[in-house]
Write a protein that holds these residues in place. Structure first.
Motif, PDB file in Angstrom:
ATOM      1  N   GLU A 229      33.915  86.996  95.211  1.00 52.38           N
ATOM      2  CA  GLU A 229      34.395  88.268  96.061  1.00 52.38           C
ATOM      3  C   GLU A 229      35.734  88.010  96.882  1.00 52.38           C
ATOM      4  N   ARG A 232      38.680  87.367  94.792  1.00 51.34           N
ATOM      5  CA  ARG A 232      39.243  88.489  94.702  1.00 51.34           C
ATOM      6  C   ARG A 232      40.075  89.106  95.854  1.00 51.34           C
ATOM      7  N   THR A 233      39.554  88.735  96.977  1.00 52.84           N
ATOM      8  CA  THR A 233      40.129  89.343  98.398  1.00 52.84           C
ATOM      9  C   THR A 233      41.118  87.989  98.843  1.00 52.84           C
ATOM     10  N   SER A 234      40.680  86.991  98.663  1.00 47.50           N
ATOM     11  CA  SER A 234      41.644  85.827  99.173  1.00 47.50           C
ATOM     12  C   SER A 234      41.639  85.964 100.663  1.00 47.50           C
ATOM     13  N   ARG A 235      40.646  86.017 101.419  1.00 39.56           N
ATOM     14  CA  ARG A 235      40.778  85.957 102.937  1.00 39.56           C
ATOM     15  C   ARG A 235      40.681  84.604 103.406  1.00 39.56           C
TER      16      ARG A 235
END
Length: 242
Positions: A229, A232-235
């Motif tokens: 996850e 995919r979001t690259s926080r």
């Protein structure tokens, strides 16, 4: 393949690091070829600065159940101090996989969790560490509510090993008052240590007490889910600059 950097809190109790190592072995078994490294915030080695320098692309995955102080402050600060601008995954909870792991531990303690009739007669104490963060405690109560709703327990009460809030004996009394014919205590904790021992010592009036979540296969699956996850979001946590 982007590595998984598992960040655990750490403990002076050697059972903590042994449990983390066993969980890492499960993660590696589920995804062969993935580079999985471990770093600790406190008490254990290696620490974050010792690990991030040898990793290439990686996702930091906190081994934490709730978004309390360690998730909100300690881990981002430690990554910044180490100059590591890594994507940081979300904490483990809430997740249906955690409920499945709790079921597994109750079954291991001798409860027939597959029987709807047994569940309907059994009240469970979800015994957590406790937190000064109201949002974290609210998240634990939400887990308890979801566990009761989806499994059909007679009742689920939350208790805490530290901080404010009800203790295990109070929660057991509430279960009996609610009409539970049988009671069980289920630690909502990841590894053995002082607080799980405190919960077990307080659970003498329960019919059974489960083990901590430990290296349950559901946790290994969940760690990989959080890793994916975050990719995919690259926080990312920005690294400190001079």
């Amino acid at each position: 393949m982007t590595a998984l950097l598992l960040i655990a809190h750490g403990s002076r109790d050697p059972r903590h690091a042994a449990t983390v190592a066993a969980l890492v072995d499960r993660v590696r078994a589920q995804r062969p070829g993935l580079d999985v490294a471990t770093a600790y915030l406190d008490h254990c080695a290696p620490r974050i600065p010792q690990v991030v320098g040898r990793l290439g692309a990686a996702v930091a995955v906190p081994l934490l159940l709730n978004r309390a102080f360690h998730a909100k402050h300690d881990i981002p600060a430690a990554l910044r101090a180490a100059g590591a601008g890594l994507p940081v995954a979300d904490v483990l909870g809430p997740s249906p996989l955690l409920l499945a792991a709790l079921d597994r531990r109750l079954a291991g303690a001798g409860l027939d969790v597959a029987s709807a009739g047994v569940r309907a007669r059994t009240g469970v104490v979800l015994a957590a560490a406790g937190s000064s963060d109201p949002a974290a405690d609210a998240a634990t109560r939400a887990v308890a509510d979801e566990w009761r709703r989806t499994r059909g327990w007679a009742a689920v009460e939350v208790a805490y090993a530290a901080g404010t809030g009800p203790r295990v004996p109070e929660a057991l009394a509430a279960l009996h008052a609610a009409g539970a014919a049988r009671t069980a205590v289920s630690p909502y904790l990841l590894a053995p240590g002082r607080l799980p021992d405190r919960i077990a010592e307080a659970a003498t009036e329960a019919d059974l007490c489960a083990d901590v979540l430990g290296a349950a296969p559901e946790l290994a699956t969940l760690l990989l889910e959080r890793h994916d996850e975050a990719l995919r979001t690259s926080r990312a946590i920005p690294a400190l600059t001079a």
